[in-house]
Scaffold this motif. Structure first.
Motif, PDB file in Angstrom:
ATOM      1  N   ALA A 170       5.948   3.279   2.318  1.00  0.00           N
ATOM      2  CA  ALA A 170       6.544   2.118   2.981  1.00  0.00           C
ATOM      3  C   ALA A 170       7.773   2.580   3.747  1.00  0.00           C
ATOM      4  O   ALA A 170       8.510   3.450   3.283  1.00  0.00           O
ATOM      5  CB  ALA A 170       6.919   1.039   1.962  1.00  0.00           C
ATOM      6  N   SER A 171       7.999   1.982   4.900  1.00  0.00           N
ATOM      7  CA  SER A 171       9.108   2.383   5.754  1.00  0.00           C
ATOM      8  C   SER A 171      10.415   1.759   5.287  1.00  0.00           C
ATOM      9  O   SER A 171      10.476   0.564   4.985  1.00  0.00           O
ATOM     10  CB  SER A 171       8.830   1.967   7.197  1.00  0.00           C
ATOM     11  N   ASN A 172      11.483   2.566   5.300  1.00  0.00           N
ATOM     12  CA  ASN A 172      12.792   2.031   4.935  1.00  0.00           C
ATOM     13  C   ASN A 172      13.448   1.310   6.104  1.00  0.00           C
ATOM     14  O   ASN A 172      14.540   0.759   5.952  1.00  0.00           O
ATOM     15  CB  ASN A 172      13.710   3.154   4.435  1.00  0.00           C
ATOM     16  N   LEU A 173      12.797   1.283   7.265  1.00  0.00           N
ATOM     17  CA  LEU A 173      13.350   0.568   8.413  1.00  0.00           C
ATOM     18  C   LEU A 173      12.492  -0.631   8.790  1.00  0.00           C
ATOM     19  O   LEU A 173      12.998  -1.747   8.885  1.00  0.00           O
ATOM     20  CB  LEU A 173      13.502   1.527   9.593  1.00  0.00           C
ATOM     21  N   THR A 174      11.200  -0.435   8.979  1.00  0.00           N
ATOM     22  CA  THR A 174      10.335  -1.556   9.379  1.00  0.00           C
ATOM     23  C   THR A 174       9.785  -2.326   8.190  1.00  0.00           C
ATOM     24  O   THR A 174       9.332  -3.459   8.340  1.00  0.00           O
ATOM     25  CB  THR A 174       9.147  -1.064  10.214  1.00  0.00           C
ATOM     26  N   GLY A 175       9.770  -1.710   7.016  1.00  0.00           N
ATOM     27  CA  GLY A 175       9.177  -2.354   5.842  1.00  0.00           C
ATOM     28  C   GLY A 175       7.677  -2.238   5.751  1.00  0.00           C
ATOM     29  O   GLY A 175       7.076  -2.687   4.762  1.00  0.00           O
ATOM     30  N   SER A 176       7.030  -1.641   6.739  1.00  0.00           N
ATOM     31  CA  SER A 176       5.570  -1.574   6.766  1.00  0.00           C
ATOM     32  C   SER A 176       5.024  -0.683   5.663  1.00  0.00           C
ATOM     33  O   SER A 176       5.589   0.375   5.373  1.00  0.00           O
ATOM     34  CB  SER A 176       5.095  -1.034   8.113  1.00  0.00           C
ATOM     35  N   ILE A 177       3.915  -1.105   5.065  1.00  0.00           N
ATOM     36  CA  ILE A 177       3.230  -0.335   4.027  1.00  0.00           C
ATOM     37  C   ILE A 177       2.010   0.323   4.643  1.00  0.00           C
ATOM     38  O   ILE A 177       1.154  -0.347   5.225  1.00  0.00           O
ATOM     39  CB  ILE A 177       2.800  -1.243   2.858  1.00  0.00           C
ATOM     40  N   ASN A 178       1.924   1.639   4.504  1.00  0.00           N
ATOM     41  CA  ASN A 178       0.774   2.370   5.019  1.00  0.00           C
ATOM     42  C   ASN A 178      -0.403   2.327   4.042  1.00  0.00           C
ATOM     43  O   ASN A 178      -0.208   2.209   2.827  1.00  0.00           O
ATOM     44  CB  ASN A 178       1.148   3.822   5.293  1.00  0.00           C
ATOM     45  N   ASP A 179      -1.599   2.460   4.578  1.00  0.00           N
ATOM     46  CA  ASP A 179      -2.797   2.566   3.752  1.00  0.00           C
ATOM     47  C   ASP A 179      -2.897   4.023   3.297  1.00  0.00           C
ATOM     48  O   ASP A 179      -3.690   4.809   3.819  1.00  0.00           O
ATOM     49  CB  ASP A 179      -4.032   2.147   4.543  1.00  0.00           C
ATOM     50  N   VAL A 180      -2.087   4.367   2.321  1.00  0.00           N
ATOM     51  CA  VAL A 180      -1.970   5.759   1.891  1.00  0.00           C
ATOM     52  C   VAL A 180      -3.282   6.273   1.300  1.00  0.00           C
ATOM     53  O   VAL A 180      -3.628   7.448   1.468  1.00  0.00           O
ATOM     54  CB  VAL A 180      -0.805   5.903   0.903  1.00  0.00           C
ATOM     55  N   LYS A 181      -4.013   5.412   0.628  1.00  0.00           N
ATOM     56  CA  LYS A 181      -5.273   5.859   0.036  1.00  0.00           C
ATOM     57  C   LYS A 181      -6.247   6.336   1.111  1.00  0.00           C
ATOM     58  O   LYS A 181      -6.867   7.401   0.975  1.00  0.00           O
ATOM     59  CB  LYS A 181      -5.898   4.729  -0.784  1.00  0.00           C
ATOM     60  N   ALA A 182      -6.381   5.584   2.195  1.00  0.00           N
ATOM     61  CA  ALA A 182      -7.291   5.969   3.272  1.00  0.00           C
ATOM     62  C   ALA A 182      -6.795   7.219   3.986  1.00  0.00           C
ATOM     63  O   ALA A 182      -7.582   8.124   4.311  1.00  0.00           O
ATOM     64  CB  ALA A 182      -7.442   4.818   4.263  1.00  0.00           C
ATOM     65  N   LEU A 183      -5.503   7.295   4.245  1.00  0.00           N
ATOM     66  CA  LEU A 183      -4.936   8.454   4.927  1.00  0.00           C
ATOM     67  C   LEU A 183      -5.049   9.704   4.066  1.00  0.00           C
ATOM     68  O   LEU A 183      -5.343  10.802   4.562  1.00  0.00           O
ATOM     69  CB  LEU A 183      -3.481   8.178   5.297  1.00  0.00           C
ATOM     70  N   THR A 184      -4.845   9.535   2.769  1.00  0.00           N
ATOM     71  CA  THR A 184      -4.974  10.661   1.844  1.00  0.00           C
ATOM     72  C   THR A 184      -6.401  11.187   1.838  1.00  0.00           C
ATOM     73  O   THR A 184      -6.627  12.410   1.840  1.00  0.00           O
ATOM     74  CB  THR A 184      -4.561  10.230   0.426  1.00  0.00           C
ATOM     75  N   ALA A 185      -7.377  10.290   1.819  1.00  0.00           N
ATOM     76  CA  ALA A 185      -8.776  10.712   1.787  1.00  0.00           C
ATOM     77  C   ALA A 185      -9.122  11.565   3.007  1.00  0.00           C
ATOM     78  O   ALA A 185      -9.831  12.574   2.892  1.00  0.00           O
ATOM     79  CB  ALA A 185      -9.687   9.488   1.712  1.00  0.00           C
ATOM     80  N   LEU A 186      -8.601  11.193   4.177  1.00  0.00           N
ATOM     81  CA  LEU A 186      -8.850  11.978   5.380  1.00  0.00           C
ATOM     82  C   LEU A 186      -8.243  13.370   5.269  1.00  0.00           C
ATOM     83  O   LEU A 186      -8.880  14.379   5.601  1.00  0.00           O
ATOM     84  CB  LEU A 186      -8.274  11.265   6.605  1.00  0.00           C
ATOM     85  N   ALA A 187      -6.993  13.421   4.804  1.00  0.00           N
ATOM     86  CA  ALA A 187      -6.316  14.711   4.695  1.00  0.00           C
ATOM     87  C   ALA A 187      -6.971  15.605   3.649  1.00  0.00           C
ATOM     88  O   ALA A 187      -7.128  16.812   3.855  1.00  0.00           O
ATOM     89  CB  ALA A 187      -4.841  14.492   4.358  1.00  0.00           C
TER      90      ALA A 187
END
Length: 419
Positions: A170-187
């Motif tokens: 999650a961003s400390n400026l915008t507050g947005s939460i990333n889909d870390v599970k999906a991004l992790t799977a790609l990496a």
């Protein structure tokens, strides 16, 4: 479900003393601490201010505190074992420290990916590692329409030479939460390690490292109502394979091999008490079972409550002339953000807002808040950044209303200070 706000606020001395307390909306930078955590720290300083491994009572108590802190942190992040939990001074220090060990897995010409959405604590350590080892750095942008890092932005950057993806939850400026599970799977499919900065997520959502599939996850207890400590989870088999940077006579066991120097026993006592406090919020909101189950209940109830505060703050700011919110403003997407809201004004300096709100005992931040690359991608002046208002589960709707009224008064002043 009724959210027990009064009972929660009464747990925090900064909010329950005589007189009207300040309005603490600076929570992304550091949260308040409940009385139970303060008491745990004080008791440990009085009764367990000893090094570990001795035969006498104070040292035994210190060892017990050390174990309980690791157990508590393991429950918080969903680890399989406390051996996977490294505790240290802060997230940035731990990340810098671990980057030395992780870098030994790489060779010149290998590639790493860092994002333009992260706090510098999850950027600069990897840039320094890349500089030392002659690695190639690729930058991952976030999407200006969704305010998140999207898989289609990541895919073109991955190759058979990608060795590490470092990204924030999650961003400390915008507050947005990333889909870390999906991004992790790609990496992971490309053979890369994944290091997740969950500092801004953990005060508001419960991490689950096993579900995410990442290799490392970092957070900071002073961002989730505890003492100034950093916590990094790593997969046990991976941690065991890394070369630790430690003094020769230090233990080679996990997690001790990555915890340099004498542990901060009093702060470890506070960390365990912090997790127990969060579990107690679960009990207050009708949840029972294991500590992890009670934590899940606490976070679900707090998230629902915090969303009502976010809805009001965003709606109030959007109604003000000249204000631009940098982040998700669609209420239908608030599940994809934490209650950190940042804005700029078309003619008033961010620091004017911070100064004038401070004069009214309303605590917020102005600047880039170490989200250096994010501010650059948004085209913000480095000297200005944003006005950042960040809420926590102990804030009230009345406090949000007071903040909005104060911001509105600044906006409507006849002679504002120009940016």
């Amino acid at each position: 479900m009724h959210f027990p706000l009064d009972e929660i606020r009464n747990r925090f001395p900064a909010l329950s003393g005589p007189g009207e307390p300040p309005i603490y909306l600076d929570n992304p930078a550091g949260t308040l601490v409940p009385r139970s955590v303060i008491d745990a720290v004080a008791t440990a300083m009085a009764t367990a201010s000893s090094n570990l491994g001795g035969y006498f009572a104070a040292s035994q108590r210190a060892g017990d505190i050390w174990s309980k802190a690791h157990d508590a942190a393991a429950d918080l992040v969903g680890a399989k074992s406390p051996r996977e939990v490294i505790i240290g001074a802060n997230m940035t220090t731990l990340t810098l420290h671990l980057s030395r060990s992780i870098g030994r897995l790489m060779k010149p010409g290998d590639e790493i990916i860092v994002t333009r959405m992260d706090h510098e604590g999850d950027v600069s350590p990897w840039l320094l590692m890349a500089e030392d080892l002659k690695l190639n750095v690729k930058w991952l942008n976030f999407n200006r329409e969704t305010w998140r890092i999207e898989p289609e932005e990541l895919r073109p950057l991955l190759s058979d030479r990608t060795k590490l993806l470092a990204l924030n939850y999650a961003s400390n400026l915008t507050g947005s939460i990333n889909d870390v599970k999906a991004l992790t799977a790609l990496a992971k499919a490309a053979g890369a390690l994944v290091y997740v900065d969950a500092v801004q997520l953990t005060p508001h959502r419960l991490p689950d490292v096993l579900d995410l599939g990442c290799d490392f996850l970092a957070c900071s207890s002073y961002k989730f109502f505890g003492p100034h400590l950093g916590v990094v989870w790593g997969r046990e088999e991976l941690l065991a394979s890394l070369t630790p940077y430690k003094v020769r006579c230090a233990s080679d066991a996990l997690p001790e091999r990555f915890e340099t120097g004498t542990p901060q026993v009093e702060l470890l006592a506070g960390l365990a008490a912090t997790v127990d406090y969060l579990a107690s919020v679960g009990e207050m909101t009708g949840h029972s079972g294991t500590r992890r189950a009670r934590l899940a209940g606490a976070y679900a109830a707090s998230d629902a409550y915090e969303t009502t505060l976010t809805q009001r703050l965003v709606a109030g700011l959007k109604a003000l002339p000249g204000v631009t919110i940098h982040g998700i403003t669609n209420p239908n997407r608030f599940a994809q953000r934490v209650p950190t809201v940042s804005f700029t004004h078309d003619r008033i300096s961010t620091h004017v807002f911070a100064e004038k709100l401070a004069a009214q005992n309303i605590y917020i931040w102005s600047g880039h808040n170490y989200a250096y690359e994010l501010a650059r991608q948004l085209g913000l002046k480095e000297s200005e950044g944003v006005v950042r208002i960040g809420m926590a589960h102990y804030n009230s709707l009345a406090e949000v209303e007071r903040c909005l009224s104060a911001v509105a008064a600044i906006v409507t002043e006849k002679s504002p200070v120009l940016a």
